[in-house]
Design an enzyme around this catalytic site. Structure first.
Site, mmCIF file in Angstrom:
data_model
loop_
_atom_site.group_PDB
_atom_site.id
_atom_site.type_symbol
_atom_site.label_atom_id
_atom_site.label_comp_id
_atom_site.label_asym_id
_atom_site.label_seq_id
_atom_site.Cartn_x
_atom_site.Cartn_y
_atom_site.Cartn_z
ATOM 1 N N LYS A 102 32.052 66.374 -89.157
ATOM 2 C CA LYS A 102 31.141 66.920 -88.151
ATOM 3 C C LYS A 102 31.734 68.205 -87.600
ATOM 4 C CE LYS A 102 27.226 65.740 -86.122
ATOM 5 N NZ LYS A 102 26.135 64.948 -86.710
HETATM 6 P P1 NAD Z 1 17.086 69.118 -81.725
HETATM 7 O O1 NAD Z 1 17.964 70.144 -81.121
HETATM 8 O O2 NAD Z 1 16.069 69.526 -82.744
HETATM 9 O O3 NAD Z 1 16.266 68.372 -80.554
HETATM 10 C C1 NAD Z 1 16.848 67.809 -79.417
HETATM 11 C C2 NAD Z 1 15.734 67.465 -78.431
HETATM 12 O O4 NAD Z 1 16.282 66.747 -77.328
HETATM 13 C C3 NAD Z 1 15.020 68.683 -77.846
HETATM 14 O O5 NAD Z 1 13.633 68.383 -77.724
HETATM 15 C C4 NAD Z 1 15.646 68.804 -76.452
HETATM 16 O O6 NAD Z 1 14.776 69.470 -75.531
HETATM 17 C C5 NAD Z 1 15.808 67.338 -76.120
HETATM 18 N N1 NAD Z 1 16.770 67.057 -75.059
HETATM 19 C C6 NAD Z 1 18.017 67.554 -74.853
HETATM 20 N N2 NAD Z 1 18.568 67.001 -73.771
HETATM 21 C C7 NAD Z 1 17.664 66.110 -73.291
HETATM 22 C C8 NAD Z 1 17.631 65.218 -72.195
HETATM 23 N N3 NAD Z 1 18.675 65.129 -71.369
HETATM 24 N N4 NAD Z 1 16.542 64.435 -72.018
HETATM 25 C C9 NAD Z 1 15.481 64.523 -72.850
HETATM 26 N N5 NAD Z 1 15.453 65.346 -73.920
HETATM 27 C C10 NAD Z 1 16.521 66.139 -74.105
HETATM 28 O O7 NAD Z 1 18.047 67.984 -82.283
HETATM 29 P P2 NAD Z 1 17.761 66.918 -83.421
HETATM 30 O O8 NAD Z 1 18.176 67.491 -84.717
HETATM 31 O O9 NAD Z 1 16.387 66.377 -83.256
HETATM 32 O O10 NAD Z 1 18.836 65.797 -83.061
HETATM 33 C C11 NAD Z 1 18.599 64.819 -82.057
HETATM 34 C C12 NAD Z 1 19.595 63.699 -82.203
HETATM 35 O O11 NAD Z 1 19.463 63.115 -83.502
HETATM 36 C C13 NAD Z 1 21.060 64.087 -82.061
HETATM 37 O O12 NAD Z 1 21.766 63.041 -81.441
HETATM 38 C C14 NAD Z 1 21.509 64.227 -83.502
HETATM 39 O O13 NAD Z 1 22.899 64.033 -83.652
HETATM 40 C C15 NAD Z 1 20.727 63.110 -84.139
HETATM 41 N N6 NAD Z 1 20.562 63.276 -85.584
HETATM 42 C C16 NAD Z 1 19.928 64.383 -86.087
HETATM 43 C C17 NAD Z 1 19.755 64.484 -87.459
HETATM 44 C C18 NAD Z 1 18.976 65.630 -88.078
HETATM 45 O O14 NAD Z 1 18.711 65.570 -89.286
HETATM 46 N N7 NAD Z 1 18.578 66.642 -87.332
HETATM 47 C C19 NAD Z 1 20.256 63.490 -88.311
HETATM 48 C C20 NAD Z 1 20.891 62.376 -87.757
HETATM 49 C C21 NAD Z 1 21.028 62.283 -86.388
#
Ligand code: NAD
Length: 413
Positions: A102
Site C-alpha cells: 500500500k
Molecule cells: P473515493 O475517494 O472515490 O471516495 C470516498 C468517498 O467517501 C467520497 O464520496 C468522500 O466524499 C466520502 N467521504 C470521505 N470522508 C467521509 C466521511 N467522513 N463521511 C462520509 N463520507 C466521506 O474512494 P474509494 O475508492 O471509493 O474508496 C473508499 C473506500 O473503499 C476506502 O476505504 C478504500 O480503501 C476502499 N477500497 C477502495 C477500492 C477501489 O477500488 N477504489 C478497493 C478496495 C477498497
C-alpha cells in the site's frame, strides 16, 4: 486505536485458531519493506510544498505485491502499514497470485488543482520507481486517486523503465485499463451483499440500505443494489447525509455527482439533508455499508448502530472492540478482506491482459469477477460454519493459511 494494532488483533484471533506459534506470526505480520520519501512540488501560486510519500511492501510469498495509492490527509506510516497487511490477506482470500502492499501521501486532493496533483504523482514516482514494477509491486487506485492518476504514474514510471503498462492497474480503458475495473469494487460489494442477505433470509425489496461514502466504491455499490431492488435510504459524502425513507433515486444522485465539479452530492435537493454522522445511526436500516474511511465504527458508537448486517466496503471501518460488541449483538459483518476484494480481482485481470497484450470484453470481466467473489464467499462461509467463528475470523484463517503455506514451501532458513 491505531490502524495496525487493529489489524494485528484480527490477525491474532485467526492465528490463535490456527495455532500458529509466535515466531512465525511475527514473520507473517512484519512488513518486508517500508519506504518513506520526500515529495516536493511547486504549487500553482509559485510556492514550494513538501510532503511525505509512503510505500509499504508487506509480503510477496504468493506473488508480486499489490495495493492502492491513497491521497488523503490522514495517510501516515501506521495506516499504510495496516492497509498493506490487509492486502496480503485479501489477495490470499480470493486466491490471486499476489502479495500485499500500500502507498499514499498525506494530502487533501480536493484542495489541489489537477496540475498540482499531476506534479505530485510524478514527483512521487521519481522517488519510488525503482521499487515498483510489474513483477515486484503493482499500485492501483484508492481513496483520492483515480484512473487519471494511474495514467500519470505509468507515464512517469515508463520514462525510467520503458513500455510496461502492467506496472499499475486501474488505468483508463483507452490506456491499457480493463473494462469494468472502475465499477469492480462496488460490483463485488453489491454481489456479496445480495448473496449474504439472501443467505440470511432477507428479502431485497424490504432490506433498507445506508451507504457511507459516495465515491468510486459507494456509488457503484449503490447502483448495483438499486438495480437489484434494494431500497437505498441514505448515502453520504463529505458534504453530509442524504436521506429518503422510501428509497433514494440513485440514478438521479449519480447524475448530480457527475455534474458537480468535485463529484460531490452538495446541493442535491430531492432528499432530506442530515449531518454527516447521522448515517451510521439511522433507525430503519437493515444493511449498513461503510464505503469511505477506516476506523469509523468504534466502541463509542457501536451501540448506536441499528443495522443487522454490515458490509465493509471500506478498509478497516470497524475496530476490534466494536467488532466484538456487534458480534455479541448478533450483527453479521462481511469483512473488508472479502467484501471489497472485487477491485484487486479486476486489477489482476487488467495485469493479465496487459501481459498478454489481449483485451477482454466487459462480459468476461464481470463473469470472472462474479465467479471469484462467489467462490471466495462460499469458502469463507463454510469455514465460519465449520469452526463456529465470525466471517472475519474465517476470512483471516483462509488468508493466513495460504500465506503461511507459501512461506513454508519457499523455505524459512
Ligand atoms: P473515493 O475517494 O472515490 O471516495 C470516498 C468517498 O467517501 C467520497 O464520496 C468522500 O466524499 C466520502 N467521504 C470521505 N470522508 C467521509 C466521511 N467522513 N463521511 C462520509 N463520507 C466521506 O474512494 P474509494 O475508492 O471509493 O474508496 C473508499 C473506500 O473503499 C476506502 O476505504 C478504500 O480503501 C476502499 N477500497 C477502495 C477500492 C477501489 O477500488 N477504489 C478497493 C478496495 C477498497
Amino acid at each position: 486505536m491505531k490502524a495496525f494494532e487493529a489489524t494485528r488483533i484480527f490477525f491474532d484471533q485467526a492465528a490463535d485458531r490456527l495455532e500458529i506459534d509466535p515466531d512465525l506470526r511475527e514473520a507473517l505480520l512484519m512488513p518486508q519493506r517500508e519506504v518513506q520519501v520526500q515529495v516536493t512540488i511547486r504549487l500553482d501560486d509559485g510556492r514550494l510544498a513538501n510532503y511525505i510519500g509512503f510505500r509499504v511492501q508487506h509480503d510477496h510469498s504468493r506473488g508480486p505485491m499489490k495495493g492502492g495509492l491513497r491521497f488523503h490527509p490522514e495517510v501516515d506510516l501506521d495506516e499504510t502499514r495496516a492497509l498493506a497487511s490487509l492486502m496480503t490477506w485479501k489477495t490470499a482470500v480470493v486466491d490471486l497470485p499476489y502479495g500485499g502492499a500500500k502507498g499514499g501521501i498525506g494530502i487533501d486532493p480536493s484542495k489541489m488543482s489537477s496540475a498540482e496533483i499531476e506534479r505530485l504523482t510524478r514527483a512521487f514516482v521519481d522517488q519510488i520507481h525503482d521499487i515498483v514494477g510489474p513483477d515486484t509491486d503493482i499500485p492501483a487506485p484508492d481513496m483520492g486517486t483515480d484512473h487519471q492518476v494511474m495514467a500519470w504514474f505509468r507515464n512517469q514510471w515508463e520514462k525510467y523503465h520503458g513500455f510496461h503498462p502492467a506496472v499499475i492497474t486501474g488505468k483508463p480503458v483507452e490506456e491499457y485499463g480493463a473494462k469494468g475495473r472502475e465499477e469492480a469494487t462496488g460490483r463485488g460489494v453489491g454481489t456479496l451483499t445480495v448473496k449474504l442477505t439472501k443467505r440470511l433470509g432477507m428479502d431485497a425489496s424490504k432490506t433498507r440500505v445506508a451507504i457511507q461514502g459516495f465515491g468510486n466504491v459507494g456509488s457503484h455499490a449503490a447502483k448495483f443494489l438499486h438495480d437489484a431492488q434494494f431500497p437505498i435510504v441514505a448515502v453520504s459524502d463529505i458534504t453530509g447525509t442524504y436521506y429518503n425513507a422510501d428509497g433514494l433515486n440513485i440514478p438521479e444522485l449519480l447524475r448530480h455527482k457527475f455534474a458537480h465539479p468535485k463529484g460531490l452530492l452538495e446541493g442535491f435537493e430531492r432528499a432530506e439533508h442530515l449531518p454527516l454522522d447521522a448515517l451510521l445511526k439511522l433507525d430503519h436500516v437493515e444493511v449498513l455499508i461503510p464505503a469511505a474511511l477506516g476506523g469509523v465504527i468504534t466502541q463509542k458508537n457501536a451501540q448506536d448502530i441499528n443495522a443487522k448486517v454490515i458490509v465493509e466496503a471500506a478498509n478497516g471501518p470497524v475496530d476490534p472492540d466494536a467488532d466484538a460488541a456487534l458480534h455479541d449483538r448478533g450483527v453479521t459483518i462481511l469483512p473488508d478482506i472479502l467484501a471489497n476484494a472485487g477491485g484487486v480481482t479486476v486489477s489482476y485481470f487488467e495485469w493479465v491482459q496487459n501481459r498478454q497484450h489481449y483485451r477482454w470484453p466487459l462480459d468476461r470481466v464481470r463473469q470472472e469477477l462474479d465467479h471469484t467473489m462467489n467462490a471466495a464467499f462460499e469458502k469463507v462461509w463454510q469455514m465460519a460454519a465449520q469452526h463456529e467463528v465470525s466471517l472475519r475470523t474465517a476470512a483471516y484463517m483462509i488468508g493466513i493459511s495460504r500465506v503461511r503455506r507459501a512461506t513454508e514451501l519457499a523455505g524459512l532458513a
